[in-house]
Write a protein that holds these residues in place. Sequence first.
Motif, PDB file in Angstrom:
ATOM      1  N   LEU A  75       0.813  -1.213   0.000  1.00 33.71           N
ATOM      2  CA  LEU A  75       0.000   0.000   0.000  1.00 33.71           C
ATOM      3  C   LEU A  75       0.847   1.264   0.000  1.00 33.71           C
ATOM      4  N   SER A  76       2.124   1.113   0.366  1.00 38.19           N
ATOM      5  CA  SER A  76       2.999   2.290   0.366  1.00 38.19           C
ATOM      6  C   SER A  76       3.908   2.336  -0.857  1.00 38.19           C
ATOM      7  N   CYS A  77       3.839   1.282  -1.701  1.00 42.12           N
ATOM      8  CA  CYS A  77       4.663   1.273  -2.916  1.00 42.12           C
ATOM      9  C   CYS A  77       4.143   2.298  -3.922  1.00 42.12           C
ATOM     10  N   SER A  78       5.049   2.883  -4.657  1.00 42.09           N
ATOM     11  CA  SER A  78       4.646   3.852  -5.682  1.00 42.09           C
ATOM     12  C   SER A  78       4.053   3.122  -6.879  1.00 42.09           C
ATOM     13  N   LEU A  79       2.857   3.524  -7.261  1.00 41.29           N
ATOM     14  CA  LEU A  79       2.219   2.915  -8.435  1.00 41.29           C
ATOM     15  C   LEU A  79       3.015   3.198  -9.702  1.00 41.29           C
ATOM     16  N   THR A  80       3.406   4.448  -9.868  1.00 40.32           N
ATOM     17  CA  THR A  80       4.052   4.841 -11.122  1.00 40.32           C
ATOM     18  C   THR A  80       5.521   4.443 -11.189  1.00 40.32           C
ATOM     19  N   ASP A  81       6.196   4.387 -10.026  1.00 34.28           N
ATOM     20  CA  ASP A  81       7.634   4.107 -10.035  1.00 34.28           C
ATOM     21  C   ASP A  81       7.976   2.646  -9.770  1.00 34.28           C
ATOM     22  N   GLN A  82       7.061   1.894  -9.151  1.00 36.66           N
ATOM     23  CA  GLN A  82       7.403   0.521  -8.783  1.00 36.66           C
ATOM     24  C   GLN A  82       6.404  -0.511  -9.289  1.00 36.66           C
ATOM     25  N   ALA A 105       6.723  -2.778 -12.891  1.00 35.86           N
ATOM     26  CA  ALA A 105       6.975  -4.205 -12.695  1.00 35.86           C
ATOM     27  C   ALA A 105       5.981  -5.045 -13.495  1.00 35.86           C
ATOM     28  N   VAL A 106       4.697  -4.698 -13.410  1.00 34.09           N
ATOM     29  CA  VAL A 106       3.671  -5.456 -14.138  1.00 34.09           C
ATOM     30  C   VAL A 106       3.828  -5.272 -15.641  1.00 34.09           C
ATOM     31  N   GLN A 107       4.182  -4.065 -16.079  1.00 32.30           N
ATOM     32  CA  GLN A 107       4.409  -3.816 -17.501  1.00 32.30           C
ATOM     33  C   GLN A 107       5.538  -4.699 -18.020  1.00 32.30           C
ATOM     34  N   TRP A 108       6.616  -4.798 -17.247  1.00 30.96           N
ATOM     35  CA  TRP A 108       7.751  -5.631 -17.658  1.00 30.96           C
ATOM     36  C   TRP A 108       7.364  -7.110 -17.674  1.00 30.96           C
ATOM     37  N   LEU A 109       6.582  -7.548 -16.691  1.00 25.97           N
ATOM     38  CA  LEU A 109       6.141  -8.950 -16.648  1.00 25.97           C
ATOM     39  C   LEU A 109       5.311  -9.283 -17.893  1.00 25.97           C
ATOM     40  N   SER A 110       4.499  -8.332 -18.332  1.00 23.15           N
ATOM     41  CA  SER A 110       3.706  -8.570 -19.547  1.00 23.15           C
ATOM     42  C   SER A 110       4.601  -8.630 -20.777  1.00 23.15           C
ATOM     43  N   GLY A 136       6.531  -6.750  -4.758  1.00 22.55           N
ATOM     44  CA  GLY A 136       7.417  -5.777  -4.143  1.00 22.55           C
ATOM     45  C   GLY A 136       8.887  -6.037  -4.408  1.00 22.55           C
ATOM     46  N   LEU A 137       9.186  -7.111  -5.171  1.00 22.31           N
ATOM     47  CA  LEU A 137      10.586  -7.414  -5.475  1.00 22.31           C
ATOM     48  C   LEU A 137      11.169  -6.350  -6.409  1.00 22.31           C
ATOM     49  N   SER A 138      12.451  -6.117  -6.248  1.00 22.09           N
ATOM     50  CA  SER A 138      13.117  -5.106  -7.083  1.00 22.09           C
ATOM     51  C   SER A 138      13.201  -5.585  -8.529  1.00 22.09           C
ATOM     52  N   LEU A 139      12.753  -4.744  -9.434  1.00 28.13           N
ATOM     53  CA  LEU A 139      12.792  -5.077 -10.862  1.00 28.13           C
ATOM     54  C   LEU A 139      14.239  -5.196 -11.336  1.00 28.13           C
ATOM     55  N   ALA A 140      15.082  -4.254 -10.920  1.00 26.99           N
ATOM     56  CA  ALA A 140      16.465  -4.228 -11.396  1.00 26.99           C
ATOM     57  C   ALA A 140      17.352  -5.247 -10.702  1.00 26.99           C
ATOM     58  N   ASP A 141      17.134  -5.460  -9.395  1.00 26.82           N
ATOM     59  CA  ASP A 141      18.057  -6.299  -8.625  1.00 26.82           C
ATOM     60  C   ASP A 141      17.607  -7.748  -8.470  1.00 26.82           C
TER      61      ASP A 141
END
Length: 361
Positions: A153-160, A164-169, A190-195
């Motif tokens: 609930l505290s994760c940024s929608l636009t930044d995180q 992440a979902v766009q990349w998964l698609s 919540g896992l880091s996309l880059a790391d």
Amino acid sequence: NLMPKVQMLRDRGFSDIGIAKTFNRMPSLLAYTSERWKDRVSLLDAKGLLAENTLGTLMVLTDAKFAEAVTAKAERLSRGCEKKPQKLPEETEAFLISSGLSKAEVRKVSSHWSTCFSPDVDGKVKAVFRWLAELGFTKLQINKVVVAFPKMLSCSLTDQLQPAVQWLSEIGMDSSQVAKAVTTFPDFIGLSLADQLKPFVRWLSEIGMDDSQVTKVMSTYPQICSYSLESRLKPLVRLLSDTGMDDSQVARVIARLPKWPALENCLKPKLQMLRDRGFSDTVIARTINRMPSLLAYSSERWEDRVSLLDAKGLLAEKTLGTLMVLTDAQFAEAVTAKAERLSRGCEKKPQKLPEETEAFL
């Protein structure tokens, strides 16, 4: 004695993951009486000191030391040296309850609330709920994810979350697979996309998985994305490669494993069990490649069944897989039938090498 203790923690906002971590770290907690549990948990909760990282250390203390420790922590809390969980804002609590969360589930979310985690209900909480619904999550799935991973609930929608979902698609996961992965392992989102996510997928491709295998692994067993590549995943591949499997076979086995076995406690002993009974690495590789799910069965099941089959002269490549998957009753029945056929000469028994041949080899 066990369930009342588990429920006691659930009612005070502990997640099942947090409870499992607590008991795994200190199993002896379960041996204390229910009265001790009730008295201490209630007092710690009332003073705002009940937390996963303090429960174990405080539960084992004598009554005198427990009282002294609680007094000291309460004093530190009053001076601002000890963090106290923040209560959910009324409007946030009302929204969560209106969304279908029970009071116990709201308490779980509240246990993660703090001064560094306090998203406003209109700016983030409702936005995350709407976004999950747009992705195709059911109301039940949304609630399950939020309760298991409140920090979402505290994760940024636009930044995180959205990137992440766009990349998964982009790598081939459809919305239903994303929903399945997140519902199975809420921390996944919540896992880091880059790391974490990108290096993991890159590694799967390097060991020979095609796109469909990659997406199957990530949607079926998303926890694996949080594992360390160097200390857990790459050693697993090396163990399988050491049996003689080529890259495509290793990829096939990994893609079909319902769970990834722990290295020291699960996989190595199973491979050694077969080697000690005369299975060559070629045969082991062929057996596992044909039925990867064999590796998911417990070490106890392996030890019991392999030992019995070996003692009865029935341990062979073609029977190991078919007999390992049977229920206990079916296994006992099949072994009895095979032993009878063997005694009548209808079942071939592996021949032992002549002593002089064995000695020469």
